[in-house]
Design a protein around this motif. Structure first.
Motif, mmCIF file in Angstrom:
data_model
loop_
_atom_site.group_PDB
_atom_site.id
_atom_site.type_symbol
_atom_site.label_atom_id
_atom_site.label_comp_id
_atom_site.label_asym_id
_atom_site.label_seq_id
_atom_site.Cartn_x
_atom_site.Cartn_y
_atom_site.Cartn_z
ATOM 1 N N ALA A 56 4.813 -15.928 -22.984
ATOM 2 C CA ALA A 56 5.146 -16.723 -24.167
ATOM 3 C C ALA A 56 5.619 -18.102 -23.749
ATOM 4 C CB ALA A 56 6.227 -16.022 -24.986
ATOM 5 N N ALA A 57 5.177 -19.097 -24.476
ATOM 6 C CA ALA A 57 5.595 -20.478 -24.228
ATOM 7 C C ALA A 57 6.712 -20.821 -25.204
ATOM 8 C CB ALA A 57 4.423 -21.430 -24.401
ATOM 9 N N SER A 58 7.889 -21.144 -24.681
ATOM 10 C CA SER A 58 9.018 -21.523 -25.529
ATOM 11 C C SER A 58 9.004 -23.025 -25.753
ATOM 12 C CB SER A 58 10.338 -21.111 -24.880
ATOM 13 O OG SER A 58 11.422 -21.624 -25.617
ATOM 14 N N HIS A 59 9.128 -23.437 -27.008
ATOM 15 C CA HIS A 59 9.141 -24.851 -27.336
ATOM 16 C C HIS A 59 10.505 -25.491 -27.085
ATOM 17 C CE1 HIS A 59 5.154 -24.715 -29.056
ATOM 18 N NE2 HIS A 59 5.496 -23.632 -29.704
ATOM 19 N N LEU A 60 11.488 -24.704 -26.673
ATOM 20 C CA LEU A 60 12.829 -25.230 -26.428
ATOM 21 C C LEU A 60 13.177 -25.207 -24.941
ATOM 22 C CD1 LEU A 60 14.678 -23.477 -29.390
ATOM 23 C CD2 LEU A 60 13.841 -25.816 -29.284
ATOM 24 N N LEU A 61 12.168 -25.229 -24.089
ATOM 25 C CA LEU A 61 12.398 -25.091 -22.650
ATOM 26 C C LEU A 61 13.122 -26.293 -22.060
ATOM 27 C CD1 LEU A 61 11.899 -23.325 -20.174
ATOM 28 C CD2 LEU A 61 9.722 -24.490 -19.850
ATOM 29 N N MET A 62 12.920 -27.492 -22.609
ATOM 30 C CA MET A 62 13.458 -28.701 -21.995
ATOM 31 C C MET A 62 14.620 -29.299 -22.782
ATOM 32 S SD MET A 62 9.922 -30.607 -20.834
ATOM 33 C CE MET A 62 10.848 -31.897 -20.005
ATOM 34 N N VAL A 63 15.236 -28.526 -23.666
ATOM 35 C CA VAL A 63 16.301 -29.102 -24.475
ATOM 36 C C VAL A 63 17.535 -29.440 -23.647
ATOM 37 C CG1 VAL A 63 15.593 -28.024 -26.622
ATOM 38 C CG2 VAL A 63 17.074 -26.777 -25.063
ATOM 39 N N HIS A 64 17.726 -28.748 -22.529
ATOM 40 C CA HIS A 64 18.876 -29.057 -21.683
ATOM 41 C C HIS A 64 18.736 -30.439 -21.055
ATOM 42 C CE1 HIS A 64 20.653 -25.189 -22.216
ATOM 43 N NE2 HIS A 64 19.658 -24.548 -21.657
ATOM 44 N N GLU A 65 17.488 -30.824 -20.723
ATOM 45 C CA GLU A 65 17.261 -32.112 -20.087
ATOM 46 C C GLU A 65 17.092 -33.247 -21.085
ATOM 47 O OE1 GLU A 65 15.587 -29.372 -19.287
ATOM 48 O OE2 GLU A 65 16.579 -28.922 -17.387
ATOM 49 N N TRP A 66 17.034 -32.913 -22.370
ATOM 50 C CA TRP A 66 16.807 -33.956 -23.377
ATOM 51 C C TRP A 66 17.803 -33.788 -24.523
ATOM 52 C CZ3 TRP A 66 12.681 -34.372 -27.658
ATOM 53 C CH2 TRP A 66 12.634 -35.688 -28.138
ATOM 54 N N PRO A 67 19.082 -34.036 -24.269
ATOM 55 C CA PRO A 67 20.060 -33.922 -25.348
ATOM 56 C C PRO A 67 19.890 -35.044 -26.364
ATOM 57 C CG PRO A 67 21.089 -34.823 -23.386
ATOM 58 C CD PRO A 67 19.689 -34.439 -22.986
#
Length: 582
Positions: A56-67
């Motif tokens: 599964a591809a999560s659309h929230l994978l990079m939220v930590h790096e893009w606040p």
């Protein structure tokens, strides 16, 4: 003859091609009670050993790096209704649990077929978990890029509106990690149009897309699943105890102004259960009503969440088509009335027999507003399609019993047969069972030094009695010594397997290794709710015995039986991974 052919062409729905009509003619007929077994082997549930674990591809994978810290950006997100989503954080996907759920997804009903009844992700779940707009016009519009449109190509659109466009041969590097690079792809089929999100039913489009991806993922050859998988994962956490993480904070807490999904942000989780496909199949095969949260959104919770979570509340139970540009899927809340606190009904209409799933392949210039005009008209009249029902109460529990009897007479319920040897492992499934395991292990460890004392005191006699109870339990059942994860070792701590396995077991052995916990309420269940009872063998007064589907019974007999082992799949089937070096 020519006039008859013209009449047939007139009756063909708008936009339907001859190829679509031929495919519809060869598709299995829609049945009144569509079980997964009726799909004749094209569902992955018919091939439990042949399918792969869905990635599964999560659309929230990079939220930590893009606040999101810019006030103007935060205000823009609030205006388009994405403020709550922007506050959600990455959640580790449990691919084995998602695969086990997909095996129970019926594309004919857009519901999960579980032992306790049908369940599904509804518009209510989308609104409460994601906090996006539910009510509003359907997310569909006319193309703006393409032949005879305002812009011939997507780069032309970017040049006109932005002044430039990304070049296809330029490699872009991650500003935080230059080892990560990619090429910007432009002009793909999914990027040929643009619409403003504000006022649109974004939640309906998200759910339609997830429904379609779940249906596509039921194919045995499918190896991945797309869509808003974050929604599916959190839905399972909210409604099922299977694979459910435990939280560091009590619930509800700090929900003022955010959605329910924010409480499952990874920084709030104490640990994540470790399971594989076999163990999750086993748990779902033995799922009890006491392990299901039919209505997780209590009045207390509704009073704390953001206002947008309640938007469109009056259409949460509307039986309507959901539209996501070129994709249309049916929302059927009348099949899952218990999720709304209503009595389930056995008088459920099947999905529209003329409904066909189409996508944009081979239709680059299709005007989807014209193609789906019939479904758009129903969505625009959605308040006229709201499903109602009688509220659940102690006086209406007999309706639940009737529904379960009716449902078990046709549904495909089990992925595995009963084990050939009784289970000998106490593997905690729900959070309450984890607490019981921790209580036993902690009590034994605290009193270990005082066991078998010779002092003739009341306290010592009580301790010796506890020691005897511990020995008796240890002799009959293997109990996992270690929790799921340590607080300091991350997610790769190996399980302790130092205890010798017992040689016999005197406990319950049902269709699943999960012991029977009994009913969750203060009323007696009839015989057909017993997991050991085959509903096709039951007949009650005034209720005819259902016909036995020979093909269905043959498929169940051919399914693999669990191999004889010292432990149930809940323990030795777990992956033993080495400790991660730090």
């Amino acid at each position: 003859m020519a006039s008859e052919q013209r009449q047939r062409r007139k009756r063909r729905p708008t936009g339907e091609s001859s190829g679509d009509a031929a495919a519809a003619a060869t598709a299995p007929p829609v049945q009144l009670h569509p079980s997964i077994a009726s799909l004749h082997g094209i569902h992955r549930a018919a091939h439990p050993d042949g399918g792969t674990i869905l990635e599964a591809a999560s659309h929230l994978l990079m939220v930590h790096e893009w606040p999101v810290n810019c006030p103007r950006f935060m205000e823009a997100l609030r205006m388009v209704g994405l403020d709550c989503v922007s506050q959600m954080r990455y959640l580790r996907m449990d691919h084995h649990l998602l695969t086990a759920l997909v095996e129970r997804w019926s594309p004919q009903t857009n519901t999960f077929h579980l032992t306790v009844g049908e369940m599904t992700i509804t518009l209510q779940d989308v609104g409460m978990i994601l906090g996006v707009q539910i009510d509003g016009p359907a997310l569909v519009g006319q193309p703006v890029v393409g032949a005879r449109r305002r812009w011939l190509t997507w780069p032309d659109c970017c040049d006109d509106l932005l002044g430039s466009h990304p070049l296809p041969d330029v490699v872009y590097h991650d500003p935080f990690d230059h080892r990560i690079s990619s090429k910007f792809r432009m002009g793909q089929a999914h990027a040929q149009t643009c619409v403003p999100l504000r006022t649109y039913s974004l939640g309906g489009a998200v759910l339609a897309h997830l429904y379609r991806e779940l249906s596509e993922a039921t194919r045995p050859s499918r190896a991945n699943i797309a869509g808003c998988i974050h929604l599916l994962q959190i839905w399972a956490c909210e409604h099922l105890h299977v694979g459910r993480p435990s939280l560091r904070v009590p619930y509800p807490v700090e929900l003022d102004g955010v959605s329910v999904g924010c409480r499952w942000n990874e920084d709030r989780l104490r640990n994540l259960p470790v399971g594989n496909l076999t163990s999750y199949r086993d748990e779902l095969d033995g799922l009890l009503d006491s392990q299901v949260i039919w209505e997780p959104y209590t009045p207390e919770i509704r009073a704390q969440v953001a206002e947008i979570c309640h938007s469109g509340e009056e259409v949460w139970t509307a039986r309507v088509p959901l539209i996501s540009w070129k994709r249309v899927e049916w929302h059927l809340p009348d099949r899952v009335l218990r999720q709304f606190g209503l009595c389930p009904s056995t008088d459920v209409e099947p999905m529209d027999p003329s409904f066909k799933r189409v996508d944009g392949r081979g239709k680059p210039d299709m005007d989807w507003m014209m193609y789906h005009q019939a479904y758009i008209a129903i969505w625009e009249s959605r308040r006229g399609y709201v499903v109602s029902g009688e509220l659940l109460s102690e006086d209406t529990q007999y309706l639940v019993h009737q529904y379960i009897h009716w449902y078990k007479s046709w549904a495909t319920l089990y992925m595995l047969k009963a084990p050939v040897e009784p289970p000998t492992t106490a593997y905690p499934r729900a959070p309450t069972e984890r607490l019981l395991r921790d209580f036993f292990i902690s009590t034994e460890a605290i009193l270990q030094e005082d066991f078998n004392g010779t002092d003739d005191t009341r306290q010592q006699r009580n301790i010796n009695s506890v020691a005897e109870l511990c020995r008796t339990l240890r002799s009959q059942m293997y109990i996992q010594e270690q929790g799921y994860f340590d607080a300091t070792s991350g997610h790769d701590t190996p399980f302790s397997m130092t205890q010798d396995a017992p040689h016999y077991y005197s406990g319950f052995a049902g269709p699943s290794s999960y012991p029977d916990q009994g009913p969750s309420q203060d009323f007696s269940y009839p015989a057909y709710l017993n997991p050991d009872v085959d509903p096709t063998t039951l007949a009650s007064e005034g209720m005819p015995e259902p016909e036995v589907d020979v093909e269905h019974q043959h498929m169940l007999r051919e399914r693999p039986r669990r191999p004889p082992q010292h432990y149930t799949p809940g323990s030795d089937a777990l992956p033993h991974r080495p400790r991660r070096r730090r």
